[in-house]
Design a protein around this motif. Sequence first.
Motif, PDB file in Angstrom:
ATOM      1  N   SER A  28       0.828  -1.207   0.000  1.00 45.23           N
ATOM      2  CA  SER A  28       0.000   0.000   0.000  1.00 45.23           C
ATOM      3  C   SER A  28       0.865   1.262   0.000  1.00 45.23           C
ATOM      4  N   VAL A  30       2.084   1.699  -3.643  1.00 41.64           N
ATOM      5  CA  VAL A  30       0.993   2.249  -4.450  1.00 41.64           C
ATOM      6  C   VAL A  30       0.836   3.743  -4.158  1.00 41.64           C
ATOM      7  N   ALA A  31       0.815   4.101  -2.886  1.00 36.98           N
ATOM      8  CA  ALA A  31       0.654   5.512  -2.503  1.00 36.98           C
ATOM      9  C   ALA A  31       1.783   6.373  -3.066  1.00 36.98           C
ATOM     10  N   ILE A  53       1.224   6.702  -6.985  1.00 36.12           N
ATOM     11  CA  ILE A  53       0.024   7.497  -7.274  1.00 36.12           C
ATOM     12  C   ILE A  53       0.287   8.958  -6.944  1.00 36.12           C
ATOM     13  N   MET A  89      -1.822   3.181 -12.844  1.00 32.54           N
ATOM     14  CA  MET A  89      -2.053   3.189 -11.396  1.00 32.54           C
ATOM     15  C   MET A  89      -3.072   2.115 -10.994  1.00 32.54           C
ATOM     16  N   ILE A  90      -4.048   1.870 -11.853  1.00 28.44           N
ATOM     17  CA  ILE A  90      -4.983   0.758 -11.603  1.00 28.44           C
ATOM     18  C   ILE A  90      -4.225  -0.562 -11.627  1.00 28.44           C
ATOM     19  N   ILE A 135      -2.280  -0.951  -8.400  1.00 31.44           N
ATOM     20  CA  ILE A 135      -3.186  -1.345  -7.318  1.00 31.44           C
ATOM     21  C   ILE A 135      -3.528  -2.827  -7.432  1.00 31.44           C
ATOM     22  N   ALA A 136      -3.802  -3.281  -8.647  1.00 26.33           N
ATOM     23  CA  ALA A 136      -4.127  -4.696  -8.853  1.00 26.33           C
ATOM     24  C   ALA A 136      -2.948  -5.598  -8.489  1.00 26.33           C
ATOM     25  N   ALA A 183      -0.742  -4.958  -6.239  1.00 24.82           N
ATOM     26  CA  ALA A 183      -0.708  -4.979  -4.776  1.00 24.82           C
ATOM     27  C   ALA A 183      -1.752  -5.962  -4.238  1.00 24.82           C
ATOM     28  N   GLN A 184      -2.925  -5.968  -4.841  1.00 26.51           N
ATOM     29  CA  GLN A 184      -3.986  -6.882  -4.410  1.00 26.51           C
ATOM     30  C   GLN A 184      -3.616  -8.345  -4.654  1.00 26.51           C
TER      31      GLN A 184
END
Length: 128
Positions: free
Chosen positions: A4, A7-8, A11, A62-63, A66-67, A69-70
């Motif tokens: 996270s 990602v932060a 972004i 960025m999507i 995030i993916a 990271a998930q």
Amino acid sequence: MDASQIVALYISINALIILVLSVRVVGGRFNKKISLGTGGDADMEVRIRSQGNATEYIPIAMIALIALAQLNAPALVMHLLGAMFTFGRILHPVGMAGPLIARQIGTVLTWTALTGFAGALIWFAFMI
């Protein structure tokens, strides 16, 4: 750094890139008294396309981040792709207003990172 935070980081940097490019467009509009479009001004065309190009590419990357990271992708993968993409996004508008080689390298880095995001997402999607 956990996923996270990675990602932060990317972004926030890419949001700042869009903000800087947006301020350049607004500043150009104010200085040149152009309320819509380019007004036939070549510099405004460069500013508008630099901003537009960023807003076209940054969201999907960025999507993808995030993916990743998930999907619990390794931090190294996320950093390599995030940094490559972000550096490409910085070089591209520099090359739009200056040396063409910066734009070309920025494009290659952006497309390489997007290809890497797609490949990594497919890979990690099937590893679960």
